[in-house]
Design an enzyme around this catalytic site. Structure first.
Site, PDB file in Angstrom:
ATOM      1  N   ASP A  26       0.750  -1.045   0.079  1.00 13.54           N
ATOM      2  CA  ASP A  26       0.048  -0.015   0.052  1.00 13.54           C
ATOM      3  C   ASP A  26       0.763   1.185   0.023  1.00 13.54           C
ATOM      4  O   ASP A  26       2.139   0.988  -0.748  1.00 13.54           O
ATOM      5  CB  ASP A  26      -0.934   0.014   1.056  1.00 13.54           C
ATOM      6  CG  ASP A  26      -2.177   0.542   0.918  1.00 13.54           C
ATOM      7  OD1 ASP A  26      -2.200   1.815   0.713  1.00 13.54           O
ATOM      8  OD2 ASP A  26      -3.200  -0.281   0.928  1.00 13.54           O
ATOM      9  N   HIS A  47      -3.833   5.802   3.629  1.00  9.08           N
ATOM     10  CA  HIS A  47      -4.379   4.613   3.145  1.00  9.08           C
ATOM     11  C   HIS A  47      -3.991   3.251   3.764  1.00  9.08           C
ATOM     12  O   HIS A  47      -4.581   2.573   4.506  1.00  9.08           O
ATOM     13  CB  HIS A  47      -4.456   4.630   1.596  1.00  9.08           C
ATOM     14  CG  HIS A  47      -5.265   3.641   1.129  1.00  9.08           C
ATOM     15  ND1 HIS A  47      -5.018   2.457   0.587  1.00  9.08           N
ATOM     16  CD2 HIS A  47      -6.543   3.743   0.590  1.00  9.08           C
ATOM     17  CE1 HIS A  47      -5.990   1.594   0.236  1.00  9.08           C
ATOM     18  NE2 HIS A  47      -7.045   2.536  -0.091  1.00  9.08           N
ATOM     19  N   SER A  50     -11.182  -1.179  -0.663  1.00 10.15           N
ATOM     20  CA  SER A  50     -10.029  -1.214  -0.046  1.00 10.15           C
ATOM     21  C   SER A  50     -10.396  -1.590   1.645  1.00 10.15           C
ATOM     22  O   SER A  50      -9.236  -2.033   2.134  1.00 10.15           O
ATOM     23  CB  SER A  50      -9.374   0.184  -0.002  1.00 10.15           C
ATOM     24  OG  SER A  50      -8.865   0.477  -1.417  1.00 10.15           O
TER      25      SER A  50
END
Length: 844
Positions: free
Chosen positions: A226, A277, A459
């Site tokens: 990520d 994220h 996600s």
């Protein structure tokens, strides 16, 4: 019309009490289609014209966001402090990562898979040299996979179409198994943690019952490919040493290419903000759990391996393939071996493309060695057949469900999707807990302080599944990828399947762990539900997910009671559930005939064993129904702005108030002494963009007389009351942005032209008779002429890229400012009198 998009959220520091005065009043919104006959759109005062409107809108957004955050903290101060705060979602459309529409090909890059292993870079380059091009070796993804980059010797920019031709030519080279484009990818037992109560997404997959089977073990490692992971107190103890696999320094944001520091550097949002994220994804997998603090993770002791592959501009398929390989224990030339290979690899990312042979080459090798790849389906509400790496073979592709267990409106679907998991739907609050139905996990506030944030997307669904897989491996370490997939599909809730393709349905963590253990169903049946509250706005249909948390067959009967039971119906009030299975109970409300207001009813679910009729548990669900104005009225935001010494408009969290529709749009606010200007608006489309065309907006005293309000200490000013009427449009003609990328003059409006010889094109315009736009400056160019052109400014002269766009560096203009000009390592621009410094990118 031009949208006043909120570009950033700035959380300001709360301060101690200070002397104040009070302002109060009432707003009167124009009733569209109602009591008044008409209202002409109001003109815009100076603060709502042009750039001033943008700045004021942004200031108001920052203040609203900060006020929401402080309100949340203050309302639960004795419960949550000193933990990081829960940051409520910003006003506007819920945060959601979607793929850009443009072609993801990185022009000039070609991935080459050689038959021979371990080729040195010079040998590889010798085999792929083509006439008319300069070729550079750009890195490795495995012992076989190389990335090479082509530049045209005649100086023209290699195009996407030309890159496809290069890919085809190199595929014919002896000793090459395949070639491919390099593509841009993007970031797609009940614990005692204090914020667990709002993590509805765990009961949705029967995780609390699964924790009675196993909470995981530290022998299992889950990799998170990520944006990297940033230091967070609810996560640090679980994170082990990883790697940064981003090879492009302009994308990495840390001044270097591949290295051993996978820390998320932030700055990946279009406005320069940070998504964090990877930190959010990692928290769902394994935030420190049962520690009386923060949030819970799916696993309670699994190790988390951060592998950074997404930077400020996303990531490339080549770097992601290298990350996939290294994370699972494969060899990447030039990178140290991974001392703690992961068996589970979470990939909450993707791009628009058919399946990639580069990905499949890595997947096949590492799955054979024992790895399990869990990948997000994407957030475009399209068939996932065109989303990679979800569409690869031998992976688990995960779609997203909402609170009710149905496909989220954004989730991709179709044949590649294997299972679904809770990923949220933040336009809803179906359980009425006061929070949008997002996934709550570790992140940071806008001061970059540790916090907990709601997000939505596949996600967010994917780490739920990765965590469940880790729990399965804790009870049965011998499971391989195919066995894990079979168990998850066999035990998934069929009630969450969909006609467009939602795989086997919603993951059932408890049932999966039971089957992974050996499949015993000798336990007695037991009733379980995912919520004790449903919130309806008028007439609607919702679902309760009902589970058999034991063996045998569970019969469930639902009954309704309470003063408004007549407004509630149950189309199918009985269910029969096999061992460790889940089904949906539909609940329908009919608000016709009810006056505006709030109503409630109660559902009682009773479980019995099909074998002997014995009791198997009971549960109650409160049904809340909101009707009419209570449900539909939109509150107004009242802001008291002032101008600082530079003439910029400012608004802070302690100078805004909410005028609630339910209270007749009255307001009162205590503020520090200052000379204020009052304005108010209703965000009618609820998109977080203030002062849009036709939205209800008002000013004190009126639009023709934007009147100051001096407020002194202990002064109480009343009757600051005014109307809210539709706002007139603003000029939406495009403006020239000097230094922006372009392909032709049509991309550079307002008298601009495109310099196509610069990397990616460069918008400018002549400034001998016309001034330069904001953010640029007029310079004389050429030693033998007085020609003048606009050049983009930058903040860090002689400091590399600084604030310039990729492939440009910030030159010192010797007048105290910086100017963005091409990096000479990207495009030869030095001419005969200067030499390119290949390290810095400057002509010297």
């Amino acid at each position: 019309m031009r949208r006043l998009l909120i570009l950033g959220l700035l959380l300001l520091t709360a301060c101690e009490e200070e002397p104040s005065g009070r302002i109060q009043g009432k707003l009167t919104p124009f009733q569209k289609g109602g009591g008044r006959s008409s209202a002409q759109p109001t003109a815009r005062p100076a603060p709502l014209q042009g750039d001033a409107a943008v700045r004021l809108s942004q200031a108001l957004s920052r203040a609203v966001t900060r006020q929401q955050g402080l309100g949340t903290r203050k309302s639960a101060i004795e419960v949550t402090l000193p933990d990081p705060l829960i940051v409520p979602p910003p006003m506007g459309p819920p945060p959601l990562k979607r793929l850009p529409a443009e072609d993801p090909t990185i022009a000039g890059d070609v991935i080459v898979r050689f038959e021979a292993a371990g080729l040195e870079a010079p040998v590889a380059l010798e085999r792929v040299t083509l006439p008319g091009y300069r070729v550079a070796h750009k890195g490795y993804a495995s012992e076989h996979l190389h990335l090479v980059g082509f530049e045209a010797l005649d100086g023209h920019t290699v195009t996407v179409e030309e890159t496809g031709q290069l890919v085809a030519q190199l595929a014919q080279v002896p000793g090459v198994r395949f070639t491919e484009k390099n593509l841009r990818m993007y970031a797609l037992r009940t614990p005692n943690d204090k914020s667990y109560g709002v993590q509805w997404h765990y009961p949705a997959i029967n995780l609390p019952s699964a924790w009675d089977v196993s909470t995981g073990g530290d022998a299992v490692t889950v990799a998170v490919i990520d944006t990297g992971i940033a230091s967070h107190p609810d996560l640090n103890a679980r994170v082990i040493a990883g790697y940064d696999m981003i090879s492009d320094t302009s994308n990495s944001g840390d001044g270097s290419g591949r290295d051993s520091d996978p820390t998320d550097r932030g700055g990946d949002e279009p406005n320069g903000g940070s998504s964090w994220h990877g930190t959010h994804v990692a928290g769902t997998i394994g935030a420190a759990t049962d520690n009386a603090s923060g949030v819970a993770g799916v696993t309670w002791s699994t190790r988390i391996l951060p592998v950074r592959a997404l930077g400020r501009q996303g990531g490339t398929s080549f770097d992601i393939a290298a990350a996939m390989n290294w994370a699972a224990g494969g060899t990447v030339s030039g990178v140290p071996n991974n001392p703690t290979p992961a068996k589970v690899i979470n990939m909450s990312l993707g791009g628009a493309s058919s399946p990639q042979r580069t990905y499949q080459d890595v997947i096949d090798a590492r799955v054979t060695a024992g790895a399990i790849y869990v990948i997000a389906a994407g957030n475009e509400n399209v068939d996932a057949t065109g989303t990679t790496p979800c569409n690869q073979q031998n992976v688990l592709c995960v779609g997203s469900t909402n609170f009710a267990g149905t496909r989220s409106s954004f989730s991709n679907f179709g044949a590649p999707v294997d299972v679904m998991a809770a990923g949220g739907e933040m336009r809803e609050d179906l359980n009425g807990d006061g929070y949008a139905d997002g996934v709550l996990s570790t992140s940071f506030d806008e001061d970059d302080q540790p916090a907990y944030v709601f997000n939505q997307g596949t996600s967010m669904a994917t780490p739920h599944v990765a965590g469940v897989v880790a729990l399965m491996l804790a009870v049965n370490p011998s499971l391989n990828a195919q066995q894990v997939e079979n168990i998850l599909k066999t035990t998934a809730s069929a009630s969450s399947r969909c006609s467009e393709g939602c795989g086997a349905g919603l993951v059932n963590a408890q049932a999966a762990l039971k089957l992974a253990q050996g499949g015993s169903s000798n336990e007695p049946p037991k009733l379980g539900i995912t919520t004790t509250l449903l919130s309806f706005n008028g007439s609607d249909t919702q679902r309760i997910l009902v589970s058999n948390l034991g063996g045998g067959t569970l019969n469930v009967t639902a009954a309704k009671s309470g003063p408004q039971a007549g407004a509630v119906s149950l189309p199918g009030p009985t269910l029969s559930l096999s061992a460790f299975s889940t089904a949906a109970l539909d609940v329908v409300t009919n608000a016709s005939g009810l006056a505006d207001g709030e109503y409630s009813a109660t559902l009682t679910l009773t479980g019995t064993s099909a074998a002997g009729g014995g009791p198997a548990g009971s549960a109650t669900v409160t049904v809340k129904i909101r009707v009419g104005a209570v449900a539909q009225g939109l509150d107004a935001v009242v802001a008291f702005a002032w101008q600082d010494e530079l003439g910029e408009w400012q608004v802070e969290e302690n100078t805004i108030a909410v005028a609630e529709a339910a209270r007749g749009y009255t307001y009162a606010i205590d503020m520090p002494p200052q000379t204020y200007y009052a304005l108010a608006t209703i965000d009618e489309d609820e998109d977080g963009e203030f002062f849009e065309d036709e939205e209800l907006t008002g000013f004190w005293r009126n639009v023709d007389d934007f009147e100051p309000i001096p407020l002194a200490v202990d002064q109480d000013i009343g009757n600051i009351s005014f109307d809210l009427v539709p706002l007139a449009p603003v000029d939406d003609s495009p403006a020239l942005v000097v230094g922006a990328a372009c392909q032709s003059n049509t991309d550079c409006p307002d008298g601009g032209r495109c310099v196509t010889s610069y990397p990616g094109g460069y918008c400018t315009r002549d400034c001998d008779t016309q001034g330069c736009p904001a953010g640029s400056k007029c310079y004389v160019v050429g030693s033998s002429s007085d020609d003048k052109v606009c050049i983009a400014n930058c903040s860090g002269p002689s400091q590399g890229r600084s604030t310039c766009r990729a492939d440009y560096v910030c030159y010192d203009d010797e007048a105290g400012a910086g100017q963005c000009l091409p990096d000479c390592t990207v495009r030869e621009v030095c001419g005969s009198n200067f030499t390119c410094n290949r390290t810095s990118g400057y002509c010297e």
